[in-house]
Design a protein around this motif. Structure first.
Motif, PDB file in Angstrom:
ATOM      1  N   LYS A   1      -5.117   2.982   6.752  1.00  0.00           N
ATOM      2  CA  LYS A   1      -4.541   3.871   7.782  1.00  0.00           C
ATOM      3  C   LYS A   1      -3.020   3.983   7.635  1.00  0.00           C
ATOM      4  CE  LYS A   1      -8.222   4.541  10.526  1.00  0.00           C
ATOM      5  NZ  LYS A   1      -8.892   5.776  10.212  1.00  0.00           N
ATOM      6  N   VAL A   2      -2.424   2.957   7.009  1.00  0.00           N
ATOM      7  CA  VAL A   2      -0.969   2.972   6.818  1.00  0.00           C
ATOM      8  C   VAL A   2      -0.546   4.232   6.068  1.00  0.00           C
ATOM      9  CG1 VAL A   2       0.945   1.760   5.677  1.00  0.00           C
ATOM     10  CG2 VAL A   2      -0.835   0.482   6.797  1.00  0.00           C
ATOM     11  N   LEU A   3      -1.456   4.688   5.197  1.00  0.00           N
ATOM     12  CA  LEU A   3      -1.130   5.873   4.397  1.00  0.00           C
ATOM     13  C   LEU A   3      -1.007   7.124   5.256  1.00  0.00           C
ATOM     14  CD1 LEU A   3      -3.422   5.205   1.312  1.00  0.00           C
ATOM     15  CD2 LEU A   3      -0.940   5.151   1.352  1.00  0.00           C
ATOM     16  N   ASP A   4      -1.479   7.041   6.515  1.00  0.00           N
ATOM     17  CA  ASP A   4      -1.380   8.209   7.414  1.00  0.00           C
ATOM     18  C   ASP A   4       0.011   8.350   8.024  1.00  0.00           C
ATOM     19  OD1 ASP A   4      -3.990   8.849   6.946  1.00  0.00           O
ATOM     20  OD2 ASP A   4      -4.756   7.669   8.635  1.00  0.00           O
ATOM     21  N   ILE A   5       0.820   7.291   7.956  1.00  0.00           N
ATOM     22  CA  ILE A   5       2.162   7.379   8.551  1.00  0.00           C
ATOM     23  C   ILE A   5       2.986   8.365   7.725  1.00  0.00           C
ATOM     24  CG2 ILE A   5       4.285   6.120   9.135  1.00  0.00           C
ATOM     25  CD1 ILE A   5       2.636   3.569   9.226  1.00  0.00           C
ATOM     26  N   PRO A   6       3.564   9.388   8.375  1.00  0.00           N
ATOM     27  CA  PRO A   6       4.348  10.342   7.585  1.00  0.00           C
ATOM     28  C   PRO A   6       5.560   9.656   6.966  1.00  0.00           C
ATOM     29  CG  PRO A   6       4.014  11.113   9.852  1.00  0.00           C
ATOM     30  CD  PRO A   6       3.555   9.704   9.807  1.00  0.00           C
TER      31      PRO A   6
ATOM     32  N   ILE B   1       0.838  -1.211   0.000  1.00  0.00           N
ATOM     33  CA  ILE B   1       0.000   0.000   0.000  1.00  0.00           C
ATOM     34  C   ILE B   1       0.871   1.258   0.000  1.00  0.00           C
ATOM     35  CG2 ILE B   1      -1.555   1.361   1.488  1.00  0.00           C
ATOM     36  CD1 ILE B   1      -2.994  -1.247   2.169  1.00  0.00           C
ATOM     37  N   LEU B   2       2.028   1.167   0.664  1.00  0.00           N
ATOM     38  CA  LEU B   2       2.898   2.343   0.750  1.00  0.00           C
ATOM     39  C   LEU B   2       3.441   2.694  -0.627  1.00  0.00           C
ATOM     40  CD1 LEU B   2       4.924   1.290   3.896  1.00  0.00           C
ATOM     41  CD2 LEU B   2       3.063   2.929   3.792  1.00  0.00           C
ATOM     42  N   PRO B   3       3.285   3.936  -1.036  1.00  0.00           N
ATOM     43  CA  PRO B   3       3.791   4.294  -2.360  1.00  0.00           C
ATOM     44  C   PRO B   3       5.315   4.208  -2.391  1.00  0.00           C
ATOM     45  CG  PRO B   3       2.447   6.058  -1.405  1.00  0.00           C
ATOM     46  CD  PRO B   3       2.678   5.066  -0.330  1.00  0.00           C
TER      47      PRO B   3
ATOM     48  N   GLY C   1      -3.000  12.485  -6.593  1.00  0.00           N
ATOM     49  CA  GLY C   1      -4.179  13.321  -6.437  1.00  0.00           C
ATOM     50  C   GLY C   1      -4.461  13.526  -4.961  1.00  0.00           C
ATOM     51  N   LYS C   2      -5.571  14.224  -4.690  1.00  0.00           N
ATOM     52  CA  LYS C   2      -5.967  14.434  -3.299  1.00  0.00           C
ATOM     53  C   LYS C   2      -6.369  13.076  -2.734  1.00  0.00           C
ATOM     54  CE  LYS C   2      -9.525  17.001  -0.834  1.00  0.00           C
ATOM     55  NZ  LYS C   2     -10.700  16.156  -0.702  1.00  0.00           N
ATOM     56  N   ARG C   3      -5.921  12.788  -1.518  1.00  0.00           N
ATOM     57  CA  ARG C   3      -6.253  11.498  -0.918  1.00  0.00           C
ATOM     58  C   ARG C   3      -7.751  11.412  -0.686  1.00  0.00           C
ATOM     59  NH1 ARG C   3      -4.590   8.784   4.097  1.00  0.00           N
ATOM     60  NH2 ARG C   3      -6.264   7.322   4.478  1.00  0.00           N
ATOM     61  N   LEU C   4      -8.378  10.400  -1.255  1.00  0.00           N
ATOM     62  CA  LEU C   4      -9.824  10.272  -1.135  1.00  0.00           C
ATOM     63  C   LEU C   4     -10.176   9.312   0.000  1.00  0.00           C
ATOM     64  CD1 LEU C   4     -10.604  10.024  -4.942  1.00  0.00           C
ATOM     65  CD2 LEU C   4     -10.853  12.018  -3.487  1.00  0.00           C
TER      66      LEU C   4
ATOM     67  N   ALA D   1      -3.222   3.263  -5.672  1.00  0.00           N
ATOM     68  CA  ALA D   1      -3.575   3.779  -6.995  1.00  0.00           C
ATOM     69  C   ALA D   1      -5.008   4.302  -6.988  1.00  0.00           C
ATOM     70  CB  ALA D   1      -3.412   2.676  -8.034  1.00  0.00           C
ATOM     71  N   ILE D   2      -5.895   3.589  -6.281  1.00  0.00           N
ATOM     72  CA  ILE D   2      -7.317   3.981  -6.270  1.00  0.00           C
ATOM     73  C   ILE D   2      -7.545   5.220  -5.396  1.00  0.00           C
ATOM     74  CG2 ILE D   2      -9.616   3.216  -5.528  1.00  0.00           C
ATOM     75  CD1 ILE D   2      -8.669   0.338  -6.334  1.00  0.00           C
ATOM     76  N   LEU D   3      -6.955   5.223  -4.205  1.00  0.00           N
ATOM     77  CA  LEU D   3      -7.258   6.310  -3.266  1.00  0.00           C
ATOM     78  C   LEU D   3      -6.402   7.554  -3.450  1.00  0.00           C
ATOM     79  CD1 LEU D   3      -7.779   4.357   0.062  1.00  0.00           C
ATOM     80  CD2 LEU D   3      -9.510   5.280  -1.453  1.00  0.00           C
ATOM     81  N   LEU D   4      -5.188   7.361  -3.953  1.00  0.00           N
ATOM     82  CA  LEU D   4      -4.247   8.485  -4.023  1.00  0.00           C
ATOM     83  C   LEU D   4      -3.870   8.864  -5.449  1.00  0.00           C
ATOM     84  CD1 LEU D   4      -1.488   7.940  -1.309  1.00  0.00           C
ATOM     85  CD2 LEU D   4      -2.720  10.043  -1.746  1.00  0.00           C
ATOM     86  N   LYS D   5      -4.282   8.072  -6.405  1.00  0.00           N
ATOM     87  CA  LYS D   5      -3.873   8.224  -7.805  1.00  0.00           C
ATOM     88  C   LYS D   5      -2.352   8.096  -7.921  1.00  0.00           C
ATOM     89  CE  LYS D   5      -4.788  11.052 -11.851  1.00  0.00           C
ATOM     90  NZ  LYS D   5      -4.998  12.414 -12.317  1.00  0.00           N
ATOM     91  N   MET D   6      -1.782   7.388  -6.961  1.00  0.00           N
ATOM     92  CA  MET D   6      -0.337   7.186  -6.985  1.00  0.00           C
ATOM     93  C   MET D   6      -0.086   5.682  -7.021  1.00  0.00           C
ATOM     94  SD  MET D   6       2.452   8.164  -4.133  1.00  0.00           S
ATOM     95  CE  MET D   6       2.824   9.865  -4.443  1.00  0.00           C
ATOM     96  N   PRO D   7       0.506   5.163  -8.099  1.00  0.00           N
ATOM     97  CA  PRO D   7       0.695   3.710  -8.152  1.00  0.00           C
ATOM     98  C   PRO D   7       1.664   3.224  -7.074  1.00  0.00           C
ATOM     99  CG  PRO D   7       1.613   4.808 -10.097  1.00  0.00           C
ATOM    100  CD  PRO D   7       1.045   5.868  -9.242  1.00  0.00           C
ATOM    101  N   GLY D   8       1.269   2.199  -6.345  1.00  0.00           N
ATOM    102  CA  GLY D   8       2.158   1.638  -5.329  1.00  0.00           C
ATOM    103  C   GLY D   8       3.308   0.877  -5.966  1.00  0.00           C
ATOM    104  N   ALA D   9       3.140   0.478  -7.221  1.00  0.00           N
ATOM    105  CA  ALA D   9       4.174  -0.240  -7.975  1.00  0.00           C
ATOM    106  C   ALA D   9       3.954   0.075  -9.449  1.00  0.00           C
ATOM    107  CB  ALA D   9       4.037  -1.741  -7.715  1.00  0.00           C
ATOM    108  N   PRO D  10       5.002  -0.113 -10.308  1.00  0.00           N
ATOM    109  CA  PRO D  10       4.816   0.221 -11.725  1.00  0.00           C
ATOM    110  C   PRO D  10       3.635  -0.506 -12.362  1.00  0.00           C
ATOM    111  CG  PRO D  10       7.110  -0.272 -11.270  1.00  0.00           C
ATOM    112  CD  PRO D  10       6.355  -0.581 -10.016  1.00  0.00           C
ATOM    113  N   SER D  11       3.383  -1.734 -11.877  1.00  0.00           N
ATOM    114  CA  SER D  11       2.310  -2.525 -12.485  1.00  0.00           C
ATOM    115  C   SER D  11       0.929  -1.946 -12.203  1.00  0.00           C
ATOM    116  CB  SER D  11       2.389  -3.955 -11.979  1.00  0.00           C
ATOM    117  OG  SER D  11       2.351  -3.958 -10.578  1.00  0.00           O
ATOM    118  N   THR D  12       0.811  -1.030 -11.251  1.00  0.00           N
ATOM    119  CA  THR D  12      -0.516  -0.491 -10.945  1.00  0.00           C
ATOM    120  C   THR D  12      -0.716   0.916 -11.523  1.00  0.00           C
ATOM    121  OG1 THR D  12       0.298   0.174  -8.775  1.00  0.00           O
ATOM    122  CG2 THR D  12      -0.960  -1.859  -8.874  1.00  0.00           C
ATOM    123  N   VAL D  13       0.203   1.309 -12.404  1.00  0.00           N
ATOM    124  CA  VAL D  13       0.042   2.612 -13.065  1.00  0.00           C
ATOM    125  C   VAL D  13      -1.330   2.657 -13.749  1.00  0.00           C
ATOM    126  CG1 VAL D  13       0.892   4.047 -14.977  1.00  0.00           C
ATOM    127  CG2 VAL D  13       2.509   3.018 -13.405  1.00  0.00           C
TER     128      VAL D  13
END
Lengths: 150, 496
Positions: B385-390, B35-37, B233-236, B79-91
């Motif tokens: 929630k992992v995405l909340d870790i700075p 999940i971590l980008p 994108g904005k975290r949804l 990729a779904i929540l942040l528009k940021m692929p966690g890995a190249p395969s999820t672009v």
């Protein structure tokens, strides 16, 4: 003058390839005659030559394309403090032990990344060292120099 | 013995408390890190290797395979929540995943990806079961000449399929093979490229290279680019029900079927991996769709096809790894490196000499996927929630775990020096457009490549024509040379 990414990459690759071939020349021949047609030098020469050809290709044939992973010089400079920190860490960790060494590494690294919240950063850094000690040393029983050597 | 009987015995060996715990732990850790980008499956497995080595070989391997699957499952969430692929395969997952989340359908979208991933994995594991044995039996006929050709084929195909530039891909191969030659030449006892450092006489520990290139290299890259702001994108928020509607399912079932086949076949090709699988699957669905205009705006079938293919490619990549000893992707190269560290050498005889281990691994992969689907669906809100870790804490933590793990491999601070050195190499490779994945593939295969090449020349008394008189070798080399020549020709033409 703007230096293209391919030129820098190609040049570095070429230098490495030539160094590799030079090192391949330094390999001693086997002590006695063997059936081994190539010997210990042959394969490295083939690989070295292949790398030289590819480096020349990168230098002169590759089209300059936008590599999104490329970084600018100013970004590259931002890596220097981290590299110095790591260098100091590697030199000191055998004496400080992993607990203090990893604590300092985490704390200073977080401080370089973002100033402020010193107490929070301290607590997180101690927790990281503590967690490493518990997981690797206590739970997994891996022999580690956790504490300072006197 | 019947394949189903062997699988049943594999299940009997795999279903122990220790192995199920290893599968669950690997699945959880893999999902969380996935999940971590920024940290892909390779980096996750690399960091976990020292921990896995503390377990018995079967449990350790089970854990690493579960991490692999978990990381693939987790990557699409970002990729779904942040528009940021966690890995190249999820672009490709960002194309429809993020718009779906904007429409308030993040929950069903994540569930569909989890179900698709599960389906793709199960279908591809069936492929592993039924293809590995015949391919291994066929490969038993291979001598050193054919093996050399297989190695050249795998490496050259990887150079053309991973990355943007074939020349940089080819250089990455050379670089990887060059590093694999460091140490004492086993055939003559002569030391090579050790620069007078005794620690290097036994060669460079492959795991140190892997952790350095994928783990530390990624951290360095993040540290340097952290102020860019990214393209995310904005975290949804994950609001509402997680359960997909009937129409979501109806839309997704055909892509599940097609994606699993496309993913599995793509995974079989050395080097193609999950990224190509996901692009191929997505474009196929778009072409077959009656409403292609919906793609990119929130089409559930687009998202379903990508994640199914992604995970199906994992199984595909395992087939050449187990039957030929040739990893199908960068991540399977990491897995192969780990297998070798356990003293297990996959190849044609692996399926007979290590039959118990093979079937236990296959059975555990099934278990890991069941564990993942059971854990993932209800725990998605928690995982997010992992995405909340700075990230300012995350990256130092990754670095610290990598360094500690590396030290524990041999109890040597020289390995700590080396892991940072390879971290720097990995970082500059990425910056320079070279491929770390091909480099690792080559470093894993390098030693065997040289051994087979030299053996081939010994048995053929130095006659190079042996490589074209053997039909298998000729076909493999011809295909590889044609593909590479075509790519080089394209490069030259573009330059003009």
């Amino acid at each position: 003058m703007k230096v293209s990414q391919n030129k820098v990459t190609g040049l570095l690759c070429l230098l490495f390839s030539l160094f590799f071939i030079y090192q391949a020349f330094q390999i001693e021949p086997p002590p006695s005659a063997t059936m081994d047609f190539l010997g210990p030098r042959g394969f490295p020469f083939i690989i070295g030559s292949q790398m030289v050809l590819c480096s020349l290709g990168i230098l002169f044939l590759s089209k300059e394309e936008g590599n999104e992973d490329n970084v600018g010089l100013s970004e590259l400079k931002s890596l220097i403090p981290y590299l110095l920190l790591i260098l100091v860490f590697i030199l000191l960790v055998p004496y400080l032990g992993m607990f203090i060494g990893l604590f300092l590494l985490t704390f200073v690294m977080v401080r370089i990344m973002e100033k402020g919240k010193i107490i929070q950063n301290l607590i997180v850094s101690v927790c990281v060292s503590f967690a490493i000690w518990i997981v690797f040393d206590i739970l997994l029983n891996l022999s580690m120099p956790m504490w300072p050597s006197l | 013995m019947d394949i189903l009987q062997l699988l049943y015995e594999g299940f009997l060996s795999a279903i122990t408390v220790e192995n199920i715990f290893a599968a669950a732990l690997g699945a959880l850790l893999g999902t969380v890190v996935g999940i971590l980008p920024g940290l892909g499956a390779s980096a996750t497995i690399a960091i976990m290797i020292p921990v896995a080595f503390t377990l018995p070989s079967d449990s350790g391997l089970i854990m690493m395979i579960a991490v692999y699957y978990g990381a693939m499952y987790g990557a699409s969430t970002t990729a779904i929540l942040l528009k940021m692929p966690g890995a190249p395969s999820t672009v490709v997952s960002t194309l429809d995943g993020y718009p779906l989340a904007q429409q308030g359908k993040a929950g069903p979208a994540i569930s569909i990806t989890a179900i698709g991933s599960f389906y793709g994995s199960i279908i591809s594991l069936l492929g592993v079961m039924f293809l590995t044995v015949p391919l291994s039996t066929f490969a038993l006929r291979f001598g050193p000449v054919e093996y050399t050709a297989v190695m050249i084929f795998a490496l050259l195909m990887a150079a053309t399929l991973i990355g943007n530039s074939v020349l940089k891909g080819l250089f990455s191969i050379g670089l990887g093979v060059a590093f694999s030659l460091i140490g004492t030449d086993l055939q003559t006892g002569v030391s090579r490229f050790t620069l007078g450092i005794d620690h290097l006489l036994s060669g460079i520990d492959m795991i140190v290279v892997i952790i350095g290139i994928f783990g530390i290299g990624e951290v360095f890259y993040y540290l340097v680019t952290q102020r860019r702001g990214g393209k995310s994108g904005k975290r949804l928020a994950l609001k509402g029900s997680l359960i997909p509607t009937k129409s979501d399912f109806k839309e997704s079932i055909p892509p599940f079927f097609r994606g699993s086949i496309i993913g599995f076949v793509s995974g079989l090709l050395p080097g193609s991996g999950s990224t190509i699988a996901s692009f191929l699957s997505y474009s196929t669905e778009k072409r077959l769709s009656k409403t292609p205009e919906r793609f990119g705006k929130g089409a559930m079938q687009g998202l379903a096809s990508v994640d199914t293919a992604n995970n199906a490619s994992v199984g595909g990549a395992l087939v050449p790894m187990f039957s030929l000893g040739i990893p199908g992707s960068g991540t399977t190269a990491v897995l192969l490196g780990a297998l070798m560290m356990y003293g297990v050498s996959p190849g044609p005889s692996f399926i007979t000499s290590e039959a118990d281990l093979f079937w236990t691994i296959v059975a555990s992969a099934f278990i890991a996927n069941v564990v993942l689907i059971i854990l993932n669906l209800p725990l998605i809100p928690l995982f997010v929630k992992v995405l909340d870790i700075p990230t300012k804490y995350l990256m130092p933590i990754v670095l610290v775990i990598a360094v500690t793990g590396c030290y524990t491999l041999n109890g040597s601070f020289t390995d700590v020096w080396l892991v940072f050195l390879f971290g720097i190499i990995g970082f500059f490779m990425r910056v320079g457009g070279l491929s770390p994945a091909i480099f690792v593939l080559a470093i894993v295969l390098g030693e065997d490549f040289e051994r087979y090449f030299r053996q081939a020349l010994i048995t053929e008394r130095g006659d190079f024509t042996a490589f074209v008189t053997s039909p298998i070798s000729l076909i493999l080399l011809l295909v590889a040379v044609i593909v590479v020549s075509f790519d080089i020709f394209k490069t030259v033409k573009q330059k003009k």
